[in-house]
Design a protein around this motif. Structure first.
Motif, PDB file in Angstrom:
ATOM      1  N   ILE A 141       0.849  -1.190   0.000  1.00 28.10           N
ATOM      2  CA  ILE A 141       0.000   0.000   0.000  1.00 28.10           C
ATOM      3  C   ILE A 141       0.882   1.237   0.000  1.00 28.10           C
ATOM      4  CG2 ILE A 141      -1.575   1.386   1.422  1.00 28.10           C
ATOM      5  CD1 ILE A 141      -2.991  -1.169   2.205  1.00 28.10           C
ATOM      6  N   LEU A 142       0.644   2.117  -0.946  1.00 29.36           N
ATOM      7  CA  LEU A 142       1.297   3.419  -1.018  1.00 29.36           C
ATOM      8  C   LEU A 142       0.193   4.456  -1.114  1.00 29.36           C
ATOM      9  CD1 LEU A 142       3.701   5.372  -1.439  1.00 29.36           C
ATOM     10  CD2 LEU A 142       3.613   4.799  -3.872  1.00 29.36           C
ATOM     11  N   VAL A 143       0.089   5.347  -0.113  1.00 24.34           N
ATOM     12  CA  VAL A 143      -1.073   6.234  -0.061  1.00 24.34           C
ATOM     13  C   VAL A 143      -0.686   7.553   0.592  1.00 24.34           C
ATOM     14  CG1 VAL A 143      -1.915   5.404   2.190  1.00 24.34           C
ATOM     15  CG2 VAL A 143      -3.559   6.251   0.479  1.00 24.34           C
ATOM     16  N   TYR A 144      -1.382   8.600   0.200  1.00 23.16           N
ATOM     17  CA  TYR A 144      -1.135   9.933   0.749  1.00 23.16           C
ATOM     18  C   TYR A 144      -1.670  10.040   2.177  1.00 23.16           C
ATOM     19  CZ  TYR A 144      -1.133  15.083   0.923  1.00 23.16           C
ATOM     20  OH  TYR A 144      -0.925  16.397   1.271  1.00 23.16           O
ATOM     21  N   ILE A 145      -2.907   9.595   2.401  1.00 21.27           N
ATOM     22  CA  ILE A 145      -3.511   9.633   3.735  1.00 21.27           C
ATOM     23  C   ILE A 145      -3.875   8.215   4.169  1.00 21.27           C
ATOM     24  CG2 ILE A 145      -5.418  10.462   5.161  1.00 21.27           C
ATOM     25  CD1 ILE A 145      -5.709  12.851   3.327  1.00 21.27           C
ATOM     26  N   PHE A 146      -3.338   7.808   5.295  1.00 18.37           N
ATOM     27  CA  PHE A 146      -3.780   6.578   5.962  1.00 18.37           C
ATOM     28  C   PHE A 146      -4.150   7.008   7.377  1.00 18.37           C
ATOM     29  CE2 PHE A 146      -3.189   1.757   5.783  1.00 18.37           C
ATOM     30  CZ  PHE A 146      -4.015   1.524   6.874  1.00 18.37           C
ATOM     31  N   ALA A 147      -5.450   7.063   7.660  1.00 22.00           N
ATOM     32  CA  ALA A 147      -5.939   7.522   8.953  1.00 22.00           C
ATOM     33  C   ALA A 147      -6.161   6.336   9.888  1.00 22.00           C
ATOM     34  CB  ALA A 147      -7.235   8.312   8.781  1.00 22.00           C
ATOM     35  N   ASN A 148      -6.152   6.616  11.174  1.00 16.01           N
ATOM     36  CA  ASN A 148      -6.521   5.571  12.135  1.00 16.01           C
ATOM     37  C   ASN A 148      -7.962   5.757  12.584  1.00 16.01           C
ATOM     38  OD1 ASN A 148      -5.991   7.914  13.648  1.00 16.01           O
ATOM     39  ND2 ASN A 148      -5.356   6.740  15.452  1.00 16.01           N
ATOM     40  N   MET A 150     -12.254   5.089  11.341  1.00 14.91           N
ATOM     41  CA  MET A 150     -13.037   3.888  11.088  1.00 14.91           C
ATOM     42  C   MET A 150     -12.558   3.150   9.835  1.00 14.91           C
ATOM     43  SD  MET A 150     -17.183   3.573  10.642  1.00 14.91           S
ATOM     44  CE  MET A 150     -17.176   4.637   9.193  1.00 14.91           C
ATOM     45  N   VAL A 151     -12.302   3.890   8.748  1.00 17.30           N
ATOM     46  CA  VAL A 151     -11.839   3.254   7.520  1.00 17.30           C
ATOM     47  C   VAL A 151     -10.428   2.705   7.700  1.00 17.30           C
ATOM     48  CG1 VAL A 151     -11.082   3.741   5.154  1.00 17.30           C
ATOM     49  CG2 VAL A 151     -13.339   4.487   5.911  1.00 17.30           C
ATOM     50  N   GLY A 152      -9.537   3.496   8.278  1.00 16.41           N
ATOM     51  CA  GLY A 152      -8.175   3.036   8.481  1.00 16.41           C
ATOM     52  C   GLY A 152      -8.104   1.797   9.364  1.00 16.41           C
ATOM     53  N   ARG A 153      -8.935   1.772  10.416  1.00 21.48           N
ATOM     54  CA  ARG A 153      -8.938   0.598  11.290  1.00 21.48           C
ATOM     55  C   ARG A 153      -9.486  -0.626  10.576  1.00 21.48           C
ATOM     56  NH1 ARG A 153     -10.731   4.547  14.972  1.00 21.48           N
ATOM     57  NH2 ARG A 153     -12.887   3.796  14.793  1.00 21.48           N
ATOM     58  N   VAL A 176       2.911  14.157   5.828  1.00 24.97           N
ATOM     59  CA  VAL A 176       2.254  15.464   5.803  1.00 24.97           C
ATOM     60  C   VAL A 176       0.769  15.292   5.493  1.00 24.97           C
ATOM     61  CG1 VAL A 176       2.170  17.709   4.657  1.00 24.97           C
ATOM     62  CG2 VAL A 176       4.380  16.664   5.212  1.00 24.97           C
ATOM     63  N   GLY A 177       0.454  14.482   4.483  1.00 30.21           N
ATOM     64  CA  GLY A 177      -0.953  14.220   4.185  1.00 30.21           C
ATOM     65  C   GLY A 177      -1.668  13.569   5.349  1.00 30.21           C
ATOM     66  N   SER A 178      -0.953  12.753   6.107  1.00 33.62           N
ATOM     67  CA  SER A 178      -1.548  11.993   7.207  1.00 33.62           C
ATOM     68  C   SER A 178      -1.229  12.604   8.574  1.00 33.62           C
ATOM     69  CB  SER A 178      -1.033  10.549   7.180  1.00 33.62           C
ATOM     70  OG  SER A 178      -1.263   9.931   5.937  1.00 33.62           O
ATOM     71  N   HIS A 179      -0.849  13.873   8.624  1.00 32.65           N
ATOM     72  CA  HIS A 179      -0.308  14.405   9.875  1.00 32.65           C
ATOM     73  C   HIS A 179      -1.299  14.383  11.035  1.00 32.65           C
ATOM     74  CE1 HIS A 179      -2.250  18.052   8.273  1.00 32.65           C
ATOM     75  NE2 HIS A 179      -2.276  18.486   9.515  1.00 32.65           N
ATOM     76  N   HIS A 180      -2.599  14.491  10.748  1.00 34.67           N
ATOM     77  CA  HIS A 180      -3.590  14.448  11.835  1.00 34.67           C
ATOM     78  C   HIS A 180      -3.621  13.080  12.519  1.00 34.67           C
ATOM     79  CE1 HIS A 180      -5.256  18.394  11.212  1.00 34.67           C
ATOM     80  NE2 HIS A 180      -5.507  18.152   9.949  1.00 34.67           N
ATOM     81  N   TRP A 181      -3.273  12.042  11.776  1.00 34.80           N
ATOM     82  CA  TRP A 181      -3.405  10.671  12.275  1.00 34.80           C
ATOM     83  C   TRP A 181      -2.058   9.959  12.373  1.00 34.80           C
ATOM     84  CZ3 TRP A 181      -5.722  12.648   7.854  1.00 34.80           C
ATOM     85  CH2 TRP A 181      -7.057  13.049   7.986  1.00 34.80           C
ATOM     86  N   THR A 236     -12.043   8.166   6.217  1.00 30.80           N
ATOM     87  CA  THR A 236     -13.492   8.276   6.032  1.00 30.80           C
ATOM     88  C   THR A 236     -13.813   9.391   5.037  1.00 30.80           C
ATOM     89  OG1 THR A 236     -13.623   9.713   7.972  1.00 30.80           O
ATOM     90  CG2 THR A 236     -14.092   7.376   8.303  1.00 30.80           C
ATOM     91  N   LYS A 237     -14.861   9.205   4.281  1.00 35.00           N
ATOM     92  CA  LYS A 237     -15.188  10.137   3.208  1.00 35.00           C
ATOM     93  C   LYS A 237     -15.610  11.505   3.710  1.00 35.00           C
ATOM     94  CE  LYS A 237     -19.842   8.143   2.776  1.00 35.00           C
ATOM     95  NZ  LYS A 237     -20.722   7.352   1.886  1.00 35.00           N
ATOM     96  N   ASP A 238     -15.978  11.608   4.994  1.00 40.68           N
ATOM     97  CA  ASP A 238     -16.389  12.891   5.571  1.00 40.68           C
ATOM     98  C   ASP A 238     -15.431  13.323   6.675  1.00 40.68           C
ATOM     99  OD1 ASP A 238     -17.089  10.885   7.306  1.00 40.68           O
ATOM    100  OD2 ASP A 238     -19.094  11.648   7.739  1.00 40.68           O
ATOM    101  N   PHE A 239     -14.130  13.069   6.478  1.00 37.47           N
ATOM    102  CA  PHE A 239     -13.159  13.397   7.525  1.00 37.47           C
ATOM    103  C   PHE A 239     -13.040  14.897   7.749  1.00 37.47           C
ATOM    104  CE2 PHE A 239     -10.515  13.514   3.728  1.00 37.47           C
ATOM    105  CZ  PHE A 239      -9.585  14.515   3.968  1.00 37.47           C
ATOM    106  N   ARG A 240     -13.415  15.714   6.764  1.00 33.61           N
ATOM    107  CA  ARG A 240     -13.521  17.152   6.977  1.00 33.61           C
ATOM    108  C   ARG A 240     -14.963  17.484   7.345  1.00 33.61           C
ATOM    109  NH1 ARG A 240     -10.644  16.926   2.066  1.00 33.61           N
ATOM    110  NH2 ARG A 240      -8.483  17.605   2.197  1.00 33.61           N
TER     111      ARG A 240
END
Length: 468
Positions: A141-148, A150-153, A176-181, A236-240
């Protein structure tokens, strides 16, 4: 003994500012577009010291020498994979497009593939989880945002199940893209024994790197036989708050997955100095002809932009351009206006929903010239249309991660999947027609009636757009 007279601090500061301004005239124009040069010179002339500091931090659009050397060492790796794809896979697109894209991105077109376009956000996650659960050997997996979130988990849980089966799992995300998570994601993935790394980690001292040159690719590969390329992150699609993303992803099986694997393995090797993973060319499974076009600061030309401008100039009937962020350079603007002047229908689809307000203001400053040239602008309602895709004359489709802006052209590492067969292009055009049905067309006279203060703010944002 005569006393030493120190220069007046104000005089010294004044002289330093002019030294910076004069030096900028020599240094800034090198390897930059006229628009970027003008913006940097304007900033430095008005604010010499802050402008110089910012220029030293983010003003040079190239990687440091140590990374450039690592990239050069990978050239034989890509050449070998390209040669084996051409030898083992069914013939790809033999037209000028395929050959030119090969020279731009080092990877050839090939036939024998199956392509499925997925514009259902949650449905794409379902498919990816299903493919991970079916993995027998490896998941990359190579991705700009990987959040922790619901989707990331959910993705992590599937990766954890794969690890318990003995599947090798490697994840690389952009810090940087994933800095929140970022910290939560690292903890989550390391906790399930996933080999996780950060793409282009920001360093200020040893092997210093820039924070604005990012790996914006979204590429997923399972067992070297299934690949995903597109615009969707693992979040998640509504992370903002108040914004719901709509995306487009191509799921590919067949020989073209080898190209995707090569890009992922190359990026991993650039960060880790590991030998890039061996890539096997998958067997043919269908008839679709596709080609992966990687682009970014590693390459001598802006691959996606170069191809887009060329195809705009070659268009005869219709071009549909879908992007959430539209801050073009003069080459793109001229090509769009030229196409419209030749009678080509040019539809630009952007999002009415805004998530980056300064970028949006700069984007709006281009609308008057585009509408005056006969280009149709459509504002997609209800969702942030984060998808990035293009269709040209029903003979070329592009689905990928690259926006039509200077950041994607010059600073970000991107990946675009080129579609050459009629079935895949037809599927893309049907999705684009759905975008048009969900959009409102911008009227030139109505647009010109907007407040003058708004126009002024847009123009200020446009002046700074090469720095965004």
């Amino acid at each position: 003994m005569a006393a030493v007279t120190l220069p007046d601090p104000r005089t010294a500061w004044y002289a330093a500012e002019w030294i910076i301004r004069i030096g900028a005239l020599a240094a800034v124009p090198l390897r930059r577009s006229p628009a970027a040069t003008a913006s940097w010179l304007l900033l430095i002339f008005f604010l010499p010291v802050p402008g110089l500091v910012l220029f030293l931090m983010i003003g040079r659009p190239h990687f440091p020498e140590w990374r450039q050397q690592r990239w050069k060492a990978l050239h034989p790796y890509f050449a070998d994979i390209a040669a084996r794809i051409e030898a083992d896979a069914p013939p790809g697109e033999c037209s000028e497009i395929g050959g030119f894209a090969h020279r731009l991105g080092r990877l050839p077109a090939c036939g024998g593939n199956m392509v499925e376009l997925i514009d259902d956000y949650d449905g794409m996650i379902d498919r990816l989880v299903g493919d991970i659960d079916g993995a027998a050997e490896r998941v990359d997996i190579l991705v700009y945002i990987f959040a922790n979130d619901m989707v990331g988990r959910r993705i992590a849980a599937a990766l954890g199940r794969a690890r318990t089966r003995g599947v090798a799992v490697r994840v690389m995300f952009d810090p940087v893209g994933s800095h929140h998570w970022r910290r939560g994601t690292l903890k989550l993935l390391r906790g399930i024994d996933v080999d996780v790394r950060e793409a282009l980690p920001v360093r200020w001292l040893w092997r210093r790197t820039r924070s604005d040159m990012r790996n914006h690719r979204k590429l997923f590969a399972i067992d070297g036989r299934v690949g995903y390329a597109g615009s969707q992150n693992l979040v998640t699609k509504d992370f903002r708050p108040g914004v719901v993303n709509r995306e487009l992803v191509a799921r590919v099986t067949g020989p073209a997955v080898a190209s995707l694997m090569a890009v992922v393995a190359g990026d991993w090797s650039l960060e880790t100095e590991d030998e890039p993973a061996a890539v096997t060319i998958p067997d043919a499974v269908g008839h679709a002809r596709v080609q992966l076009l990687p682009s970014g600061a590693d390459y001598p030309l802006e691959g996606f932009e170069t191809l887009l401008v060329w195809q705009l100039h070659r268009a005869c009937d219709r071009v549909v351009l879908v992007t959430p962020y539209f801050i073009p350079d003069e080459a793109v603007l001229a090509a769009m206006r030229s196409a419209a002047a030749r009678g080509v229908t040019v539809d630009l689809i952007v999002s009415a929903v805004v998530d980056q307000h300064i970028v949006h203001l700069a984007q709006c400053s281009y609308y008057d010239a585009l509408l005056s040239a006969g280009i149709r602008i459509h504002l997609f309602r209800d969702f942030l249309l984060h998808a990035k895709n293009v269709s040209v004359d029903s003979r070329l489709g592009i689905v990928g991660s690259s926006n039509v802006d200077l950041r994607s052209f010059q600073l970000n590492e991107e990946a675009s999947l080129l579609l050459y067969d009629s079935d895949a292009i037809g599927a893309l055009e049907r999705i684009q027609e759905a975008y048009l049905d969900g959009s409102d067309c911008v009227d030139l006279m109505t647009w010109r009636a907007r407040p003058k203060v708004r126009r002024l703010i847009e123009n200020i944002a446009r002046i700074m757009s090469p720095l965004l």
